[in-house]
Design a protein around this motif. Structure first.
Motif, PDB file in Angstrom:
ATOM      1  N   ALA A 254     -31.130  42.432  15.496  1.00  0.00           N
ATOM      2  CA  ALA A 254     -31.709  43.440  14.604  1.00  0.00           C
ATOM      3  C   ALA A 254     -32.044  44.707  15.387  1.00  0.00           C
ATOM      4  N   GLU A 255     -32.039  45.837  14.693  1.00  0.00           N
ATOM      5  CA  GLU A 255     -32.429  47.092  15.334  1.00  0.00           C
ATOM      6  C   GLU A 255     -33.940  47.220  15.450  1.00  0.00           C
ATOM      7  N   ALA A 256     -34.661  46.649  14.499  1.00  0.00           N
ATOM      8  CA  ALA A 256     -36.122  46.760  14.485  1.00  0.00           C
ATOM      9  C   ALA A 256     -36.698  45.555  13.761  1.00  0.00           C
ATOM     10  N   ALA A 257     -37.985  45.324  13.992  1.00  0.00           N
ATOM     11  CA  ALA A 257     -38.632  44.146  13.394  1.00  0.00           C
ATOM     12  C   ALA A 257     -40.102  44.426  13.138  1.00  0.00           C
ATOM     13  N   LEU A 258     -40.632  43.700  12.159  1.00  0.00           N
ATOM     14  CA  LEU A 258     -42.046  43.780  11.787  1.00  0.00           C
ATOM     15  C   LEU A 258     -42.469  42.397  11.326  1.00  0.00           C
ATOM     16  N   VAL A 259     -43.718  42.034  11.627  1.00  0.00           N
ATOM     17  CA  VAL A 259     -44.224  40.729  11.210  1.00  0.00           C
ATOM     18  C   VAL A 259     -45.493  40.925  10.390  1.00  0.00           C
ATOM     19  N   VAL A 260     -45.540  40.293   9.212  1.00  0.00           N
ATOM     20  CA  VAL A 260     -46.741  40.326   8.374  1.00  0.00           C
ATOM     21  C   VAL A 260     -47.215  38.895   8.158  1.00  0.00           C
ATOM     22  N   ASN A 261     -48.211  38.691   7.274  1.00  0.00           N
ATOM     23  CA  ASN A 261     -48.898  37.398   7.289  1.00  0.00           C
ATOM     24  C   ASN A 261     -48.187  36.244   6.583  1.00  0.00           C
ATOM     25  N   ASN A 262     -47.206  36.495   5.720  1.00  0.00           N
ATOM     26  CA  ASN A 262     -46.345  35.415   5.219  1.00  0.00           C
ATOM     27  C   ASN A 262     -45.131  36.029   4.548  1.00  0.00           C
ATOM     28  N   ASN A 263     -44.185  35.189   4.144  1.00  0.00           N
ATOM     29  CA  ASN A 263     -42.932  35.734   3.635  1.00  0.00           C
ATOM     30  C   ASN A 263     -43.093  36.389   2.271  1.00  0.00           C
ATOM     31  N   ALA A 264     -44.002  35.886   1.449  1.00  0.00           N
ATOM     32  CA  ALA A 264     -44.253  36.562   0.167  1.00  0.00           C
ATOM     33  C   ALA A 264     -44.719  37.993   0.413  1.00  0.00           C
ATOM     34  N   ALA A 265     -45.577  38.169   1.419  1.00  0.00           N
ATOM     35  CA  ALA A 265     -46.044  39.511   1.782  1.00  0.00           C
ATOM     36  C   ALA A 265     -44.891  40.360   2.289  1.00  0.00           C
ATOM     37  N   ALA A 266     -43.990  39.751   3.057  1.00  0.00           N
ATOM     38  CA  ALA A 266     -42.843  40.488   3.580  1.00  0.00           C
ATOM     39  C   ALA A 266     -41.976  41.011   2.440  1.00  0.00           C
ATOM     40  N   VAL A 267     -41.689  40.134   1.464  1.00  0.00           N
ATOM     41  CA  VAL A 267     -40.865  40.536   0.318  1.00  0.00           C
ATOM     42  C   VAL A 267     -41.563  41.644  -0.471  1.00  0.00           C
ATOM     43  N   LEU A 268     -42.840  41.456  -0.729  1.00  0.00           N
ATOM     44  CA  LEU A 268     -43.618  42.454  -1.472  1.00  0.00           C
ATOM     45  C   LEU A 268     -43.593  43.808  -0.773  1.00  0.00           C
ATOM     46  N   LEU A 269     -43.820  43.802   0.536  1.00  0.00           N
ATOM     47  CA  LEU A 269     -43.918  45.048   1.291  1.00  0.00           C
ATOM     48  C   LEU A 269     -42.591  45.794   1.318  1.00  0.00           C
ATOM     49  N   VAL A 270     -41.494  45.071   1.522  1.00  0.00           N
ATOM     50  CA  VAL A 270     -40.185  45.728   1.568  1.00  0.00           C
ATOM     51  C   VAL A 270     -39.825  46.296   0.201  1.00  0.00           C
ATOM     52  N   LEU A 271     -40.025  45.518  -0.851  1.00  0.00           N
ATOM     53  CA  LEU A 271     -39.692  46.000  -2.193  1.00  0.00           C
ATOM     54  C   LEU A 271     -40.551  47.199  -2.585  1.00  0.00           C
ATOM     55  N   GLU A 272     -41.828  47.146  -2.247  1.00  0.00           N
ATOM     56  CA  GLU A 272     -42.715  48.256  -2.599  1.00  0.00           C
ATOM     57  C   GLU A 272     -42.304  49.523  -1.848  1.00  0.00           C
ATOM     58  N   THR A 273     -41.846  49.355  -0.618  1.00  0.00           N
ATOM     59  CA  THR A 273     -41.435  50.503   0.195  1.00  0.00           C
ATOM     60  C   THR A 273     -40.126  51.098  -0.302  1.00  0.00           C
ATOM     61  N   LEU A 274     -39.155  50.264  -0.599  1.00  0.00           N
ATOM     62  CA  LEU A 274     -37.807  50.734  -0.897  1.00  0.00           C
ATOM     63  C   LEU A 274     -37.524  50.950  -2.376  1.00  0.00           C
ATOM     64  N   ALA A 275     -38.297  50.282  -3.256  1.00  0.00           N
ATOM     65  CA  ALA A 275     -37.874  50.272  -4.656  1.00  0.00           C
ATOM     66  C   ALA A 275     -38.971  50.488  -5.675  1.00  0.00           C
ATOM     67  N   ALA A 276     -40.164  50.889  -5.285  1.00  0.00           N
ATOM     68  CA  ALA A 276     -41.240  51.110  -6.258  1.00  0.00           C
ATOM     69  C   ALA A 276     -40.798  52.137  -7.296  1.00  0.00           C
ATOM     70  N   GLY A 277     -40.920  51.773  -8.568  1.00  0.00           N
ATOM     71  CA  GLY A 277     -40.550  52.684  -9.647  1.00  0.00           C
ATOM     72  C   GLY A 277     -39.061  52.751  -9.922  1.00  0.00           C
ATOM     73  N   ARG A 278     -38.274  51.964  -9.174  1.00  0.00           N
ATOM     74  CA  ARG A 278     -36.813  52.002  -9.362  1.00  0.00           C
ATOM     75  C   ARG A 278     -36.289  50.582  -9.590  1.00  0.00           C
ATOM     76  N   GLU A 279     -34.974  50.455  -9.704  1.00  0.00           N
ATOM     77  CA  GLU A 279     -34.365  49.187 -10.074  1.00  0.00           C
ATOM     78  C   GLU A 279     -33.858  48.413  -8.860  1.00  0.00           C
ATOM     79  N   VAL A 280     -34.012  47.093  -8.954  1.00  0.00           N
ATOM     80  CA  VAL A 280     -33.473  46.175  -7.949  1.00  0.00           C
ATOM     81  C   VAL A 280     -32.552  45.201  -8.676  1.00  0.00           C
ATOM     82  N   ILE A 281     -31.315  45.104  -8.217  1.00  0.00           N
ATOM     83  CA  ILE A 281     -30.341  44.237  -8.871  1.00  0.00           C
ATOM     84  C   ILE A 281     -30.285  42.905  -8.133  1.00  0.00           C
ATOM     85  N   VAL A 282     -30.406  41.814  -8.895  1.00  0.00           N
ATOM     86  CA  VAL A 282     -30.409  40.476  -8.307  1.00  0.00           C
ATOM     87  C   VAL A 282     -29.702  39.508  -9.251  1.00  0.00           C
ATOM     88  N   SER A 283     -29.071  38.505  -8.677  1.00  0.00           N
ATOM     89  CA  SER A 283     -28.376  37.501  -9.474  1.00  0.00           C
ATOM     90  C   SER A 283     -29.368  36.661 -10.270  1.00  0.00           C
TER      91      SER A 283
END
Length: 479
Positions: A153-182
């Motif tokens: 990886a080029e960079a890394a970050l560690v937070v307190n659990n994986n649910a927090a990791a998912v929440l943080l990334v989605l909030e950063t990259l996609a707040a107010g916008r659409e995320v496409i998932v199967s």
């Protein structure tokens, strides 16, 4: 009617006599004057016990006068005080055969990680102090280089659990916008954790594509629009579809996203740095393989297949990870010095994959050969001794263990168990007695036998386990 009134009056008289017989709190405290326990705790238990007796009497329950005497109350109080003095959070012997057992604390730490925890717990540390420059540093830098070297990886970050990791990334990259998932990846896993709920909390808008069992690349293509922020892949954890199914691979999704200038995120859930298929387990994509496929950001747990402490790891492209680091929400989700100490120690073992397999308990248990587990079961049988045969019907049994933690849900691990059928108490009473023992022993009841799966019992626990099994059974028939 007259007889009923007489009986009621008689019962009321007896009840009043019993109420008067309840000793005063100060009287009972005087009986316990020599006990080595905090007075506040002792006083609380005395009051609670006496109040329980008062409630039973007022409710019309049968209470014998002898139950209120010193000889009966003292042993009861000592046992209750002993329970209160014991820590609520305690080690247990996991004889369930579930290696990454969520309810029993998931992964165990290697000896080196435990030593490092002790070291940083009893001393000040360079948690946020750069020893080279003498200036304030970042706690994340203590493990970022390790993670990047091990995964590419080029960079890394560690937070307190994986649910927090998912929440943080989605909030950063996609707040107010659409995320496409199967649609087939929108599952609920342990603890009512649902990806759609986390997405909603992040402010991202979910766009489901495909059918429950089949999703094609064209489904993503048709859903991409001006409001699309990213494409998301989710590991389905402890849920599997079989039969007429299909999902889009990471490389195909990355190529499609690149055509539209979009990032791809993959939540791996368990996340492994080792290809466990080399040891006979089912093939799962490693973190390194997913990153090599071009996925922009990957999230996974620290305390599952990685074999470390609870943590949520975020790895990927520097531009994206740097944006996530700057999110104010990151501070609310950051890890503490104990997580960092344990995680760094575990990660360093991965520089030598064979050393990691041997020293990280989760990997060691997952890859232990079946003959070795059988020898462990035989040793436990010998430790129980011939005396145990009087109280148990004992046999060695070939069974299946499980990986646990949502990983490899269809994978059965061949194992061996000591199967017990108690002669003096029921299986349910044996199970309760083992849970109440010191240390508590957690196994499973299956086919009218109590099974102790030796895959998840360490060699150094066998003596204690045998002692508990000998001690918990009453010697007379009480079935």
């Amino acid at each position: 009617m007259a007889d009923d009134r007489k009986l009621t009056a008689k019962g009321q008289t007896a009840g009043k006599a019993l109420l008067r017989a309840i000793p005063k709190v100060d009287e009972v405290l005087a009986w316990l004057a020599g006990e080595k326990a905090p007075l506040l705790l002792v006083k609380g238990e005395v009051r609670r016990l006496l109040e329980e007796f008062r409630g039973r009497i007022l409710a019309g329950e049968v209470v014998e006068p002898g139950e209120l005497e010193r000889e009966s109350l003292l042993p009861l109080l000592r046992e209750r005080i002993g329970r209160r003095l014991r820590n609520n959070f305690r080690p247990v012997i996991n004889a369930t055969g579930v290696v990454v057992h969520t309810n029993l604390g998931r992964s165990l730490l290697p000896a080196g990680a435990m030593a490092q925890l002790t070291a940083v717990a009893g001393s000040y540390s360079n948690l946020e102090f750069d020893l080279t420059t003498g200036k304030r540093g970042s706690r994340y830098s203590l493990v970022e280089e390790l993670l990047c070297e091990l995964t590419g990886a080029e960079a890394a970050l560690v937070v307190n659990n994986n649910a927090a990791a998912v929440l943080l990334v989605l909030e950063t990259l996609a707040a107010g916008r659409e995320v496409i998932v199967s649609r087939g990846q929108l599952v609920e896993i342990g603890g009512s954790f649902r990806i759609p709920d986390v997405m909603a909390r992040s402010g991202a808008r979910l766009v489901e594509v495909g059918a429950t069992n089949r999703t094609h690349l064209r489904d993503y293509q048709q859903a991409i629009g001006e409001q699309t922020a990213l494409l998301l892949k989710v590991h389905t954890s402890n849920y599997r579809q079989i039969g007429f199914t299909s999902e889009v691979g990471a490389e195909e999704l990355v190529a499609l996203a690149a055509d539209h200038g979009l990032p791809v995120m993959e939540d791996l859930g368990s996340g492994s740095l080792v290809d466990l298929s080399r040891f006979g387990l089912a093939k799962e994509p490693t973190v390194q393989e997913v990153l090599r496929a071009g996925v922009d950001v990957v999230t996974f747990s620290g305390d599952k297949l990685l074999g470390g402490p609870q943590a949520g790891l975020i790895l990927g492209k520097r531009e994206i990870v740097d944006r996530v680091k700057k999110n104010p929400l990151n501070r609310a989700l950051r890890i503490d010095k104990f997580t960092l100490a344990a995680l760094e120690s575990v990660l360093r073992l991965y520089y030598d994959e064979e050393r990691a397999r041997v020293e990280i308990p989760t990997l060691r248990m997952l890859t232990t050969p079946t003959p070795e587990i059988r020898r462990r079961a035989q040793r436990l049988r010998r430790l129980l001794g011939q005396e145990a045969v009087e109280y148990y019907r004992i046999e060695l049994l070939a069974i299946d263990s499980r990986v646990g933690g949502g990983a490899l849900p269809e994978m059965a691990l061949p194992s061996w168990a000591v199967a017990l059928n108690p002669r003096t108490i029921s299986l349910s009473r044996l199970e309760r007695a083992l849970r109440a023992a010191t240390p508590p022993v957690i196994g499973r009841i299956e086919n009218e036998r109590f099974l102790l799966d030796l895959r998840t019992v360490a060699d150094q626990e066998l003596t204690a386990l045998a002692g508990v099994l000998r001690d918990v059974l009453p010697k007379e028939e009480v079935l």
